[in-house]
Design an enzyme around this catalytic site. Structure first.
Site, PDB file in Angstrom:
ATOM      1  N   LYS A 191       2.590  -1.140   9.187  1.00  0.00           N
ATOM      2  CA  LYS A 191       4.148  -0.610   8.620  1.00  0.00           C
ATOM      3  C   LYS A 191       5.467  -0.845  10.010  1.00  0.00           C
ATOM      4  CE  LYS A 191       3.842   1.245   4.912  1.00  0.00           C
ATOM      5  NZ  LYS A 191       4.074   2.715   3.999  1.00  0.00           N
ATOM      6  N   LYS A 214       3.602  -2.033  -4.591  1.00  0.00           N
ATOM      7  CA  LYS A 214       5.334  -2.357  -4.890  1.00  0.00           C
ATOM      8  C   LYS A 214       6.471  -3.611  -3.603  1.00  0.00           C
ATOM      9  CE  LYS A 214       5.506   2.584  -3.775  1.00  0.00           C
ATOM     10  NZ  LYS A 214       5.037   3.685  -4.626  1.00  0.00           N
ATOM     11  N   LYS A 249      -3.705  -6.448  -1.084  1.00  0.00           N
ATOM     12  CA  LYS A 249      -3.521  -5.603  -2.737  1.00  0.00           C
ATOM     13  C   LYS A 249      -2.707  -5.658  -3.270  1.00  0.00           C
ATOM     14  CE  LYS A 249      -2.051  -1.515  -0.830  1.00  0.00           C
ATOM     15  NZ  LYS A 249      -1.390   0.271  -0.721  1.00  0.00           N
TER      16      LYS A 249
HETATM   17  P1  AMP Z   1       1.642   4.711  -2.738  1.00  0.00           P
HETATM   18  O1  AMP Z   1       2.628   4.572  -3.836  1.00  0.00           O
HETATM   19  O2  AMP Z   1       1.738   4.163  -1.160  1.00  0.00           O
HETATM   20  O3  AMP Z   1       2.561   6.436  -2.031  1.00  0.00           O
HETATM   21  O4  AMP Z   1       0.181   4.992  -2.969  1.00  0.00           O
HETATM   22  C1  AMP Z   1       0.147   6.360  -3.642  1.00  0.00           C
HETATM   23  C2  AMP Z   1      -1.129   6.227  -4.649  1.00  0.00           C
HETATM   24  O5  AMP Z   1      -1.568   5.342  -4.921  1.00  0.00           O
HETATM   25  C3  AMP Z   1      -2.390   6.503  -2.574  1.00  0.00           C
HETATM   26  O6  AMP Z   1      -3.850   7.694  -3.951  1.00  0.00           O
HETATM   27  C4  AMP Z   1      -3.272   5.282  -2.915  1.00  0.00           C
HETATM   28  O7  AMP Z   1      -3.730   4.958  -2.262  1.00  0.00           O
HETATM   29  C5  AMP Z   1      -2.747   4.443  -4.746  1.00  0.00           C
HETATM   30  N1  AMP Z   1      -2.661   3.197  -4.489  1.00  0.00           N
HETATM   31  C6  AMP Z   1      -1.749   1.793  -4.211  1.00  0.00           C
HETATM   32  N2  AMP Z   1      -1.814   0.832  -3.858  1.00  0.00           N
HETATM   33  C7  AMP Z   1      -2.772   0.485  -4.813  1.00  0.00           C
HETATM   34  C8  AMP Z   1      -3.925  -0.234  -4.766  1.00  0.00           C
HETATM   35  N3  AMP Z   1      -3.823  -1.538  -5.106  1.00  0.00           N
HETATM   36  N4  AMP Z   1      -5.056   0.068  -5.451  1.00  0.00           N
HETATM   37  C9  AMP Z   1      -5.503   1.166  -5.635  1.00  0.00           C
HETATM   38  N5  AMP Z   1      -4.402   2.885  -5.657  1.00  0.00           N
HETATM   39  C10 AMP Z   1      -3.525   2.463  -5.404  1.00  0.00           C
END
Ligand code: AMP
Ligand code: TRP
Length: 338
Positions: A118, A204, A201
């Site tokens: 990041k 968003k 991955k």
């Molecule tokens: P974040 O949106 O980065 O705050 O992620 C929130 C949760 O979603 C965390 O537990 C991440 O590990 C999970 N997460 C985000 N993107 C993915 C993805 N592409 N596959 C699986 N888990 C995800």
């Protein structure tokens, strides 16, 4: 230190950074729902983490916070059964976060791959909050003496750092106060990949909207994105070993398996030998069937911001009731006069 002394308790959090994806749903929220009733569950909207990368517009942060609350509830998080709240309403997170800033070492933080990703090349211009982010995450977890942390694969390193912080605190003060929380990374969807590139991955923040399925996508958008998803020319194999080296194919099968609560082998027993032209419509029908009720419930809840705010405020009261005594005891251990 005996972890048996700690009551099993789940804590996890998601940043309200806007636009929940299928990755968030399958990798996090759907699994959070499944844990309800098994042990105490605490789910957080980590708005303080959401201002570390950039400072969002205030209205955007407010909207994203309510939208994530709606996403949690529409997906099946029951605000009676679980504690659902936003981080900044419980001041104890920032308070314990400060203590942990003083426990964590610069070297530990510098090794975090999410920081490196990041902050990128321009790390001198990144916020101090982005660097300290994992210490605040440790505070989120340890403020509740949580023992289990369901997350996607990308958060494993942060939970391991949380264990290092707990162990150093316990060691330095000669106490067995904080548990060594375990990351729970289970199921076929701990890493949902981009629909355009099976090595990235689903995120968003990907510039291409075609790379992801958003929780708010309608049936047409879901069908188009799956139809256009990258694949290879071969038919689907009949067992998991046949997905080796076929990351895009594997991703679509994993998504199918996760959405239908089946394992990959059982899915492949049914669809092995089919061409993607046949499998993709099956996948989009399934995705629409599972996601459409969630997105319409989210839309309904978003019309009731007062209802959402009342749920969050009540959740914060319940969270504080657990957090306050743990923070008070931490201050006592550290030697802060109260
Ligand atoms: P974040 O949106 O980065 O705050 O992620 C929130 C949760 O979603 C965390 O537990 C991440 O590990 C999970 N997460 C985000 N993107 C993915 C993805 N592409 N596959 C699986 N888990 C995800
Ligand atoms: N860092 C997590 C993410 O980006 C969000 C998060 C913050 C979290 N605090 C947490 C996850 C505590 C689990 C537990 O996904």
């Amino acid at each position: 230190m005996s972890e048996a002394a700690f009551t099993p308790r789940i804590f996890s959090g998601i940043q309200p950074s806007g636009g929940l994806t299928l990755g968030n749903y399958l990798g996090a929220i759907k699994r959070f729902v499944a844990e309800q009733g098994k042990m105490e569950t605490i789910y957080c909207i980590v708005d303080q983490h959401a201002i570390t990368a950039t400072l969002p517009e205030p209205g955007t942060l407010r909207r994203n916070t309510r939208e994530l609350a709606a996403g949690y509830i529409a997906s099946g998080i029951d605000p009676e059964q679980s504690i659902l709240f936003n981080q900044s309403q419980v001041a104890e997170h920032a308070q314990l976060g400060w203590i942990f800033n003083c426990v964590a070492r610069m070297g530990w933080m510098q090794r975090m791959t999410q920081w490196k990703d990041k902050a990128g090349k321009n790390s001198q211009n990144a916020s101090l909050g982005l660097f300290a982010y994992p210490a605040l995450m440790a505070a989120d977890i340890l403020l509740y003496h949580a023992t289990h942390v369901p997350v996607g694969e990308d958060q494993k390193q942060h939970v391991e750092l949380t264990r290092d912080i707990a162990a150093k605190f316990n060691h330095d003060y000669g106490v067995a106060f904080f548990p060594l929380a375990e990351p729970v990374i289970e199921g076929v969807a701990t890493r949902v990949m981009s629909l355009r590139d099976g090595s990235k991955k689903m995120s968003k923040s990907d510039p291409s909207d075609m790379s992801r399925i958003n929780m708010t996508d309608d049936a047409d958008a879901i069908a188009t994105k799956i139809r256009k998803a990258k694949t290879d020319p071969d038919a689907l194999p009949s067992e998991a070993a046949g997905l080796e080296g076929r990351s895009e194919a594997r991703n679509l099968v994993n998504i199918y398996a996760a959405l239908s609560d089946r394992d990959v082998d059982s899915v492949l027993r049914d669809v092995g030998g089919k061409a993607f032209s046949e499998f993709k419509p099956m996948l989009s029908d399934l995705a629409v069937e599972k996601l459409a009720p969630i997105s319409s419930e989210m839309a309904r809840l978003m019309q009731q911001p007062d209802e959402i705010d009342a749920i969050l405020s009540r959740g914060a009261d319940r969270a504080r009731a657990i957090a306050a005594p743990i923070l008070a005891r931490t201050y006592e251990i550290v030697g802060m006069v109260r």
